[in-house]
Design an enzyme around this catalytic site. Sequence first.
Site, short mmCIF file in Angstrom:
data_model
loop_
_atom_site.label_atom_id
_atom_site.label_comp_id
_atom_site.label_asym_id
_atom_site.label_seq_id
_atom_site.Cartn_x
_atom_site.Cartn_y
_atom_site.Cartn_z
N GLU A 273 -4.58 -20.56 -10.36
CA GLU A 273 -4.21 -19.52 -11.07
C GLU A 273 -5.27 -18.92 -11.96
O GLU A 273 -5.60 -17.69 -12.28
CB GLU A 273 -3.01 -19.86 -12.14
N TRP A 276 -7.39 -16.96 -9.57
CA TRP A 276 -6.50 -15.83 -9.20
C TRP A 276 -6.94 -14.89 -10.06
O TRP A 276 -7.29 -13.78 -9.42
CB TRP A 276 -5.20 -16.03 -9.28
N TRP A 304 5.97 7.55 -1.76
CA TRP A 304 6.56 6.97 -2.97
C TRP A 304 6.95 8.12 -3.90
O TRP A 304 6.33 9.19 -3.99
CB TRP A 304 5.70 5.99 -3.57
N ASN A 341 6.00 -14.77 -15.09
CA ASN A 341 5.32 -14.21 -13.75
C ASN A 341 6.26 -14.01 -12.25
O ASN A 341 6.10 -13.02 -11.71
CB ASN A 341 4.26 -15.01 -13.20
N TRP A 359 3.71 2.30 -7.30
CA TRP A 359 3.44 1.23 -8.02
C TRP A 359 2.54 1.79 -9.43
O TRP A 359 2.52 1.19 -10.20
CB TRP A 359 2.44 0.31 -6.98
N TRP A 382 0.44 -5.59 -8.75
CA TRP A 382 1.33 -4.48 -8.39
C TRP A 382 0.96 -3.94 -6.88
O TRP A 382 2.13 -3.69 -6.16
CB TRP A 382 0.98 -3.04 -9.47
#
Length: 469
Positions: A273, A276, A304, A341, A359, A382
């Site tokens: 993580e 990440w 969108w 999360n 988004w 996102w």
Amino acid sequence: MTSPESLTILWFRRDLRLSDHAALTAAAARGPVLPVFVLDPILESLGAAAKLRLLLSLRALSQDLEARGMRLVLRRGAAWPVLQELAAESGAEAIFWSRAYDPASVARDTEVKAAAKDAELQTESFTGALLFEPWTVETGQGGPYRVYTPFWKAVRHREVVPCLAIPKLTAPAHWPDSDDLEDWRLGADMRCGFEVVAGHVHAGEEAAQAKLRCFLETRADGYKAQRDFLGEAATSDLSDALTFGEISPAQMWHGGRRRMKEGAAGAEHFLKEVVWREFAWHLLWHYPDMDKQNWREDWAQFHWHENTSDPFFVAWCQGRTGIEVVDAAMRELYVTGKMHNRARMIVASYLTKHLRMHWRLGLAWFADCLVDWDPASNAMGWQWVAGCGPDAAPYFRIFNPDTQAEKFDGDKAYRRYWLDPQSEGEQAFRQAIPRTWLPVFETPVPAPIVALSTGRDAALKAYETFKSQ
């Protein structure tokens, strides 16, 4: 004793700590140090919750410096004119700082370096916000990584330099004038939510180190197995401290590596993580429009909705979609300035797929409401959920909020805490929200504004239309 001519300005930014601070250590080795924080236009543009978090972090850093006979000099304005003025006032010969990697900060720092060179001031930037500089991790073909797993495999055995202790600091002979931190009114945009959100923040380097110790000793073993359960205290809770540099990623890395060697089952996943986040910054460095444009260029043609006044978007922001886990998560965000999360993925999927809102709207709302706002991680997150980003989940993989809630909030404790009318969470939410929202909350929570099956079918149809084009 070092001569006054070797005075160095240490320009604090999002590195608000004293330990494992390469720029501070290098400045202290030269002689007296003038710690400075500049509230420049980049920081002025932070969202309301992030500004509140910055305020609390600056308070803590000021106290840490004062305990060592130092001060934090505060100035407001464009970075270079302020730094030039402070150098003239103090007689500083050099300006040191920790590197930043977002496009706006890179441009600012490049400008400062060029102007300082013309003014015959030494400048030097140092690593500290990342484990690996974005340009040092390359694929076999020499380009940036675009997928996380190969990135992780490329860096997991790399050496990370040992962490630095807090250096001995020598004060300047004379202190320049400083703004009063409270005059900046960094928490003003939060209005009635200030005290509510601030009550959930534990700011400062000491608090961050205590959280890391707690996690490593009591939570690291079960981290991988328990981290997805909503409302559980299974994570490090260090995201906001990391965002404002109250703790370094190297400190987290070395702590996680130690626990991994000791056999903690979840420690390696914790390291993944941390990496990440590195991957997100690697991508933003190489693709600087990632927080503004679809990472996959062909997705520019996908339709969108982008109207911030759209009733669906407003209901999502207010936690009144009628989907319990989505509404609970949105209220957690508004009260604590954070969101679990797993919940972030659920609410992002519902917004971008069931409601088919862009988004960017969700990203902007998070930017205003999160105390741990991180431009790289949030943009990648996102876009990942929306299906148009790097290492993205396929668009047709649509989270079912009810299934997610059953799996990760099986006893409904998380939903009850944030949604039951008499719960502590619901009462805190009513205290934090704008007064203009209150009349809406006097009416019953609606049925789902878009039913899950209806929203899923519409999202898949839109995707099929997009593919056919």
